[in-house]
Motif scaffolding. Sequence first.
Motif, PDB file in Angstrom:
ATOM      1  N   GLN A 222      -3.955   3.998  -5.661  1.00  0.00           N
ATOM      2  CA  GLN A 222      -4.568   2.850  -4.918  1.00  0.00           C
ATOM      3  C   GLN A 222      -4.878   1.687  -6.146  1.00  0.00           C
ATOM      4  O   GLN A 222      -4.790   0.380  -5.711  1.00  0.00           O
ATOM      5  CB  GLN A 222      -6.192   3.228  -4.401  1.00  0.00           C
ATOM      6  N   MET A 223      -5.181   2.104  -7.292  1.00  0.00           N
ATOM      7  CA  MET A 223      -5.357   0.922  -8.080  1.00  0.00           C
ATOM      8  C   MET A 223      -4.001   0.262  -8.716  1.00  0.00           C
ATOM      9  O   MET A 223      -3.753  -0.771  -8.580  1.00  0.00           O
ATOM     10  CB  MET A 223      -5.684   1.710  -9.775  1.00  0.00           C
ATOM     11  N   ALA A 224      -2.822   0.989  -8.701  1.00  0.00           N
ATOM     12  CA  ALA A 224      -1.470   0.599  -8.774  1.00  0.00           C
ATOM     13  C   ALA A 224      -1.162  -0.235  -7.489  1.00  0.00           C
ATOM     14  O   ALA A 224      -0.528  -1.375  -7.940  1.00  0.00           O
ATOM     15  CB  ALA A 224      -0.504   1.716  -8.970  1.00  0.00           C
ATOM     16  N   GLU A 225      -1.448   0.054  -6.362  1.00  0.00           N
ATOM     17  CA  GLU A 225      -1.385  -0.847  -5.239  1.00  0.00           C
ATOM     18  C   GLU A 225      -1.846  -2.268  -5.357  1.00  0.00           C
ATOM     19  O   GLU A 225      -1.436  -3.152  -4.936  1.00  0.00           O
ATOM     20  CB  GLU A 225      -1.292   0.012  -3.935  1.00  0.00           C
ATOM     21  N   ALA A 226      -3.254  -2.069  -5.740  1.00  0.00           N
ATOM     22  CA  ALA A 226      -4.090  -3.097  -5.716  1.00  0.00           C
ATOM     23  C   ALA A 226      -3.393  -4.231  -6.774  1.00  0.00           C
ATOM     24  O   ALA A 226      -3.511  -5.578  -6.692  1.00  0.00           O
ATOM     25  CB  ALA A 226      -5.650  -2.852  -6.072  1.00  0.00           C
ATOM     26  N   ALA A 227      -2.993  -3.621  -8.026  1.00  0.00           N
ATOM     27  CA  ALA A 227      -2.588  -4.468  -9.285  1.00  0.00           C
ATOM     28  C   ALA A 227      -1.387  -5.335  -8.512  1.00  0.00           C
ATOM     29  O   ALA A 227      -0.982  -6.211  -8.838  1.00  0.00           O
ATOM     30  CB  ALA A 227      -2.331  -3.687 -10.260  1.00  0.00           C
ATOM     31  N   GLU A 228      -0.415  -4.325  -7.978  1.00  0.00           N
ATOM     32  CA  GLU A 228       0.886  -4.823  -7.548  1.00  0.00           C
ATOM     33  C   GLU A 228       0.730  -5.960  -6.592  1.00  0.00           C
ATOM     34  O   GLU A 228       1.359  -6.870  -6.491  1.00  0.00           O
ATOM     35  CB  GLU A 228       1.754  -3.702  -6.723  1.00  0.00           C
ATOM     36  N   ALA A 229      -0.304  -5.779  -5.478  1.00  0.00           N
ATOM     37  CA  ALA A 229      -0.886  -7.007  -4.621  1.00  0.00           C
ATOM     38  C   ALA A 229      -1.495  -7.991  -5.179  1.00  0.00           C
ATOM     39  O   ALA A 229      -2.040  -9.045  -4.505  1.00  0.00           O
ATOM     40  CB  ALA A 229      -1.363  -6.361  -3.594  1.00  0.00           C
ATOM     41  N   MET A 230      -1.914  -7.913  -6.467  1.00  0.00           N
ATOM     42  CA  MET A 230      -2.582  -8.924  -7.453  1.00  0.00           C
ATOM     43  C   MET A 230      -4.053  -8.949  -6.878  1.00  0.00           C
ATOM     44  O   MET A 230      -4.496  -9.992  -7.037  1.00  0.00           O
ATOM     45  CB  MET A 230      -2.014 -10.277  -7.184  1.00  0.00           C
TER      46      MET A 230
END
Length: 621
Positions: A222-230
């Motif tokens: 979830q953290m990686a997805e949030a970072a990718e979505a800025m």
Amino acid sequence: MSGMTDDTILTGYARIQSYLKTLDGSPGVYRMLDASNRVLYVGKARNLRARVSNYARPSGHSGRIDRMIRETSSMMFLTTRTETEALLLEQNLIKQLKPRYNVLLRDDKSFPNILVAKDHDFPQIRKHRGRKTDKGNYYGPFASAGAVNRTLNQLQKVFLLRNCSDTMFEGRTRPCLLFQIKRCSAPCVGEISAEDYRSLVSDAERFLSGRSTKVQADLALQMAEAAEAMEFERAAALRDRIRALTHVQSSQGINPRGVTEADVIALHLEGGQACVQVFFIRGNQNWGNRDFFPRTGSGAEAGEVLEAFIGQFYSDREPPRQLLLSHPIDNEDLMLEALAQKAGRKVDISVPLRGEKAELVAGAARNARESLARRLSETLTQAKLLKGLAEAFDLDAPPQRIEVYDNSHIQGTNAVGAMIVAGPDGFMKNSYRKFNIRGDGLTPGDDFGMMKEVLTRRFHRLLKEDADRSAGTWPDLLLIDGGAGQVSAVRGIMEDLGVGDVPMIGVAKGVDRDAGKEEFHRTGQRPMALRHNDPVLYFIQRLRDEAHRFAIGTHRAKRAKAVGATPLDDVPGVGASRKRALLAHFGSAKAVSRADLADLKAVDGISDALAQLIYDFFHGS
């Protein structure tokens, strides 16, 4: 049930021999009694006649069993359908009768659990002790309240679940401090959706079930997805939760990979004393440990001690799927059947010799050995203090049971009396008693009257339950908070009750009410003091302070309960949930008392019959 014969001359082996002709091969429970009809021993048997015949032989017994047989004046028998029933009955009777020659588990408190309550759209997580009647999922047991509080604190950091009451939840209009310090997701004011909150609850329950690595992997994704979505703020919050979870995992101590659910039970025997150490493993996590010091029945062997401990320990709690023991027990097949019957599923018992399980048992055994060493050292110190107390106050012998009394109230309101007990093993907390002062005819704040009520109730009960003073519940010494007047008044009370022979000491504050300057008062003797650095003086101060602490705690609990009390508490059939519904509907207890029948029937959860009962209660019908 068969009982004692008319022959009162025979004792010991001859007496036991006389019962053989009346017994058959049924399973059952037997009791051995002395000349005063006090129970010496409770035992079970697959075959009563065969077991009793063993006692009838005059040789081949240990010193402990030989002493018990020689003291036996009569026996009682109760047959059962199966030996498992006999085992369960035996353990119940041991806990009830506390025979001298049986192994007895003395500390038998319930253990706390964590409850994820499921009676609300936004489940609450909280500590729970006692019967599991509330709706929700329970995780435990934990070894202590401290272990639960630490775990709850960790869960708040990682999963942001609420721990406030439903009433507080409903009344919030803005987030509380826990939201500000990132310990709660503030569902009370809509800071999180119901769906997202349910996801947090699900993660917390997976963690409590031992699947924390899966939770961590999901959070990282979830953290990686949030970072990718800025969505950097959300990613930072997830990063903080992962760090908190990593800290939890690293601080939990020994977390066995190959043991999902077990109690690790290790015994250490030394000098006729025993320590049993129990480690609670749930969901591959160590949820703390507790040590117990069972009375060993004057020298029982390791197998007998462990079997008796397990039977009594699980008599009122659910056993785990596996027990890992330090010693084999005498009747493993029988215990397995009894535990399976208790749990409603299979329970495994093993004594591991190698691998991770053996390391767990070795760790528990080391803790048991160290705990017993500390206990023996403390017992030696306590014995010296009791001996010094007897010498300082001219007692016939060191007291084995000291009872200390104190009162607590505020201008006579919410008055309580408290009794604490101490003996050779220190404070005997399972013997503490509290007394709600009824105060019929008492002037508010009348300490003499309160003490009279407490002592009268205490010794009336003793005279009724143990008139011959044989059960070990009579005090050898009373400590009273007060001076000459208090001692004189208490002595008069005791003599009126016919128990004026119990030694008593009044502890007065002394000059300037300073600790260390106490004066001690005894009937017919001049006041005395002890040296300022006398260990006996410190001992008495500890006793008095413990009584004061217990009395004040009891008073505060009573006062807090009184603050939240309403007339609805006295209405039969109105419990906590219906009380909340009525208060939420009408706004106050006074409004409920004035409501007409039709309005009461309109409240959710209040049936027509209950509405009629509430109406009648407040209108005198």
